[in-house]
Write an enzyme that holds these catalytic residues in place. Structure first.
Site, PDB file in Angstrom:
ATOM      1  N   VAL A  11     -59.521   7.671  -8.963  1.00 47.48           N
ATOM      2  CA  VAL A  11     -60.815   8.296  -9.255  1.00 47.48           C
ATOM      3  C   VAL A  11     -61.790   7.439  -9.883  1.00 47.48           C
ATOM      4  CG1 VAL A  11     -61.718  10.344 -10.560  1.00 47.48           C
ATOM      5  CG2 VAL A  11     -59.501  10.567  -9.331  1.00 47.48           C
ATOM      6  N   LEU A 156     -61.075  13.864  -4.480  1.00 46.31           N
ATOM      7  CA  LEU A 156     -60.745  12.483  -3.665  1.00 46.31           C
ATOM      8  C   LEU A 156     -59.345  12.663  -2.990  1.00 46.31           C
ATOM      9  CD1 LEU A 156     -60.646   8.891  -5.514  1.00 46.31           C
ATOM     10  CD2 LEU A 156     -58.738   9.778  -4.300  1.00 46.31           C
ATOM     11  N   GLU A 158     -56.600  10.506  -1.107  1.00 46.20           N
ATOM     12  CA  GLU A 158     -56.335   8.923  -0.807  1.00 46.20           C
ATOM     13  C   GLU A 158     -56.193   8.653   0.517  1.00 46.20           C
ATOM     14  OE1 GLU A 158     -52.714   7.929  -3.038  1.00 46.20           O
ATOM     15  OE2 GLU A 158     -53.333   9.058  -4.785  1.00 46.20           O
ATOM     16  N   LYS A 225     -60.939  23.206  -8.619  1.00 49.47           N
ATOM     17  CA  LYS A 225     -60.031  22.143  -8.423  1.00 49.47           C
ATOM     18  C   LYS A 225     -58.556  22.477  -8.299  1.00 49.47           C
ATOM     19  CE  LYS A 225     -58.215  18.346  -7.730  1.00 49.47           C
ATOM     20  NZ  LYS A 225     -58.440  16.797  -7.967  1.00 49.47           N
ATOM     21  N   CYS A 281     -51.404  14.468  -6.301  1.00 53.20           N
ATOM     22  CA  CYS A 281     -52.020  15.876  -6.654  1.00 53.20           C
ATOM     23  C   CYS A 281     -51.308  17.181  -6.335  1.00 53.20           C
ATOM     24  CB  CYS A 281     -53.151  15.697  -5.779  1.00 53.20           C
ATOM     25  SG  CYS A 281     -54.497  14.588  -6.402  1.00 53.20           S
ATOM     26  N   LYS A 341     -48.242   9.409   2.224  1.00 52.51           N
ATOM     27  CA  LYS A 341     -49.101   9.422   3.628  1.00 52.51           C
ATOM     28  C   LYS A 341     -49.753   8.150   3.975  1.00 52.51           C
ATOM     29  CE  LYS A 341     -53.528  10.346   1.858  1.00 52.51           C
ATOM     30  NZ  LYS A 341     -54.741  11.356   1.826  1.00 52.51           N
TER      31      LYS A 341
HETATM   32  C1  UDX Z   1     -55.295  15.895  -2.102  1.00 47.59           C
HETATM   33  C2  UDX Z   1     -56.515  16.634  -1.739  1.00 47.59           C
HETATM   34  O1  UDX Z   1     -56.845  16.354  -0.516  1.00 47.59           O
HETATM   35  C3  UDX Z   1     -57.714  15.972  -2.580  1.00 47.59           C
HETATM   36  O2  UDX Z   1     -58.888  16.819  -2.111  1.00 47.59           O
HETATM   37  C4  UDX Z   1     -57.345  16.122  -3.792  1.00 47.59           C
HETATM   38  O3  UDX Z   1     -58.549  15.494  -4.781  1.00 47.59           O
HETATM   39  C5  UDX Z   1     -56.307  15.660  -4.327  1.00 47.59           C
HETATM   40  O4  UDX Z   1     -55.127  16.019  -3.423  1.00 47.59           O
HETATM   41  P1  UDX Z   1     -54.108  13.642  -1.341  1.00 47.59           P
HETATM   42  O5  UDX Z   1     -53.020  13.878  -2.250  1.00 47.59           O
HETATM   43  O6  UDX Z   1     -54.724  12.201  -1.401  1.00 47.59           O
HETATM   44  O7  UDX Z   1     -55.252  14.353  -1.712  1.00 47.59           O
HETATM   45  O8  UDX Z   1     -53.811  13.798   0.095  1.00 47.59           O
HETATM   46  P2  UDX Z   1     -54.124  14.592   1.489  1.00 47.59           P
HETATM   47  O9  UDX Z   1     -54.637  14.005   2.414  1.00 47.59           O
HETATM   48  O10 UDX Z   1     -54.638  15.956   0.796  1.00 47.59           O
HETATM   49  O11 UDX Z   1     -52.433  14.964   1.755  1.00 47.59           O
HETATM   50  C6  UDX Z   1     -51.612  15.520   0.811  1.00 47.59           C
HETATM   51  C7  UDX Z   1     -50.102  15.381   1.529  1.00 47.59           C
HETATM   52  O12 UDX Z   1     -50.128  16.574   2.472  1.00 47.59           O
HETATM   53  C8  UDX Z   1     -49.818  14.388   2.288  1.00 47.59           C
HETATM   54  O13 UDX Z   1     -48.223  14.035   1.742  1.00 47.59           O
HETATM   55  C9  UDX Z   1     -49.680  14.693   3.686  1.00 47.59           C
HETATM   56  O14 UDX Z   1     -48.877  13.876   4.498  1.00 47.59           O
HETATM   57  C10 UDX Z   1     -49.456  16.138   3.557  1.00 47.59           C
HETATM   58  N1  UDX Z   1     -49.959  16.798   4.659  1.00 47.59           N
HETATM   59  C11 UDX Z   1     -51.375  16.885   4.886  1.00 47.59           C
HETATM   60  C12 UDX Z   1     -49.251  17.510   5.554  1.00 47.59           C
HETATM   61  O15 UDX Z   1     -48.122  17.637   5.538  1.00 47.59           O
HETATM   62  N2  UDX Z   1     -49.780  18.157   6.659  1.00 47.59           N
HETATM   63  C13 UDX Z   1     -51.163  18.464   6.698  1.00 47.59           C
HETATM   64  O16 UDX Z   1     -51.611  19.073   7.818  1.00 47.59           O
HETATM   65  C14 UDX Z   1     -52.029  17.456   5.916  1.00 47.59           C
END
Ligand code: UDX
Length: 459
Positions: A11, A156, A158, A225, A281, A341
């Protein structure tokens, strides 16, 4: 505007670089010498698409220092973006936030007005605590300070951090002070009005609308949040729960997700069934929200269930493997993807880690591949988590992963894994089994290439 940013994690660093690009005068502070050494050389300590080149572009306008006294006194706005790691009981530990606030207050000039912004994800009420820490330091110093504390949660994502920073859906500000709100509005003006020239690598999305800046009280901003992250986490857990039932009754969850996603009230995003969520997160923030609720004696069964379903997805993969291989002992399993991811080398709370630990515990030999997260995974897994004689190998060669293996498990949907030469891989394997933990392939395509295909919630 002169800005000091405390903390250069995902961040802090992304925010620092983006604000510098928007012509703010940014000084970033971090106590970690190894990070500072890298930043002084113009190297990003984290892997985030586009960040390295943007850092190179703005580096000459920024300063990096271990010393708050070099950053804070001259600044108009100070952003706290330090970590809030989970405590043993799941609650977020705000020690670093309070320490940062204390250090800031120790070097603030008397009378000068500062806006002190908490960007870290913090339990509800932390703004108030931060204001008290600052006041205590001022009274110990015997000075009249003038600091307005505000909450400005960060959303945010990632892998998409820069897109999210330049083209956010919204900016949320929680503050009682009009002066603080005004300072934050000026800080974000180029983003709110989209008056900056887009970086060449990050063009403005065609259908992008100007983002609203929502102002509210600090407690509500802090709650926004947690509520946003928990909602997204439970959307994913919901589709995973449906996926399990699809397997029982013979339906295809990808079709179901498409069908429900077309309802504009539901929307099609975050409905991808699979191995569920990991990362820094959702696991941490859902636990922290439950911690906040527990302190009030309030129950949150939906949030609890979202977590249970999420972590069950990892066990279900092992069950699927047991189902086809009978025993895992002595079997060789190839893991495609270690990062939680795609487009990140972050392995925090990644499903891959739990899956690998369980496979090794059951006596399987594991080979693991990832385009960029191998080193992080090696560090996480070669510690006490695995026994000394465990059979875990990392490889950068997908052919070596597949050779003579009993099954492949696709854990992270990297682009690279969307284009695998399935037919060739299947031929090299002892038994061509593909457990597709992210539903990357269509069952028909994988079967036509010679695989015994098992997806998530598919027929
Ligand atoms: C998340 C939020 O999107 C962000 O707004 C917040 O600030 C922090 O947490 P992030 O953890 O970087 O961000 O990843 P995100 O893209 O949201 O995906 C999180 C997880 O969910 C990943 O492991 C991804 O594989 C999984 N996911 C996402 C699914 O299994 N299915 C989906 O449809 C979407």
């Amino acid at each position: 505007m002169k800005v000091a940013i405390i903390g250069t994690g995902y961040v802090g660093l992304t925010t620092a670089v983006v604000l510098a690009y928007l012509n703010h005068d940014v000084t970033a502070v971090d106590k970690d010498k190894s990070k500072l050494d890298l930043l002084h050389e113009g190297q990003s300590p984290i892997h985030e698409p586009g960040l390295q080149s943007l850092l190179e572009e703005v580096q000459h306008t920024m300063r990096f220092t271990p010393n708050v006294a070099e950053a804070v006194p001259d600044a108009e706005l100070i952003l706290i973006a330090v970590g809030t790691p989970p405590k043993k009981n799941g609650e977020a530990d705000t020690r670093h936030v309070e320490q940062a606030a204390k250090e800031v207050a120790e070097v603030c000039l008397p009378e000068k007005h500062y806006t002190l912004v908490v960007k870290s994800t913090v339990p509800i009420g932390t703004n108030q605590k931060v204001a008290e820490v600052v006041e205590n330091v001022f009274s110990a110093r015997g000075i009249q300070g003038n600091v307005s504390v505000a909450s400005n949660p960060e959303f945010l994502q990632e892998g998409l951090a820069l897109q999210g920073a330049f083209y956010p859906d919204r900016i949320v500000v929680g503050a009682h002070s009009e002066e603080a709100i005004d300072t934050l509005r000026r800080l974000y003006q180029p983003i709110l009005e989209q008056t900056f020239d887009s970086p060449s690598t990050l063009p403005r999305p065609a259908a992008y609308h100007l983002p609203p800046m929502m102002t509210t009280d600090p407690n509500s901003a802090e709650m926004i949040k947690y509520a946003a992250n928990t909602f997204l986490a439970l959307k994913i857990s919901f589709i995973n729960e449906i996926a399990g039932l699809c397997e029982e009754v013979g339906a295809d969850v990808t079709e179901v997700a498409r069908g429900i996603g077309l309802d504009s009230r539901i929307g099609n995003r975050f409905l991808q069934a699979g191995l569920g969520w990991g990362g820094s997160c959702y696991p941490k923030d859902t636990a922290a929200l439950l911690g906040v609720a527990a302190q009030s004696g309030y129950e949150m069964p939906i949030t609890e269930a979202a977590r249970t379903i999420n972590f069950r997805q990892r066990e279900r993969i092992i069950e699927k493997l047991r189902g086809v291989l009978k025993t895992l002992k002595g079997k060789t399993i190839g893991i495609l993807g270690l990062a939680f991811k795609p487009n990140t080398d972050d392995i925090r709370e990644a499903p891959s880690l739990d899956i690998i630990r369980e496979l090794v515990a059951e006596g399987a030999t594991v080979r693991a591949h990832d385009p960029i997260a191998i080193e992080n995974a090696r560090r996480a897994l070669n510690g006490k988590a695995l026994s000394a004689n465990s059979e875990l190998h990392f490889t950068e060669d997908i052919d070596k992963l597949a050779y003579d293996a009993d099954a492949l498990v696709l854990v992270t949907e990297w682009d690279l894994y969307h284009k695998l030469e399935l037919r060739r891989l299947a031929k090299q394997m002892k038994t061509p089994i593909l457990i597709d933990g992210r539903n990357v392939y269509s069952p028909q395509e994988a079967k036509a290439a010679g695989f015994h295909y098992i997806g998530i919630g598919r027929i």
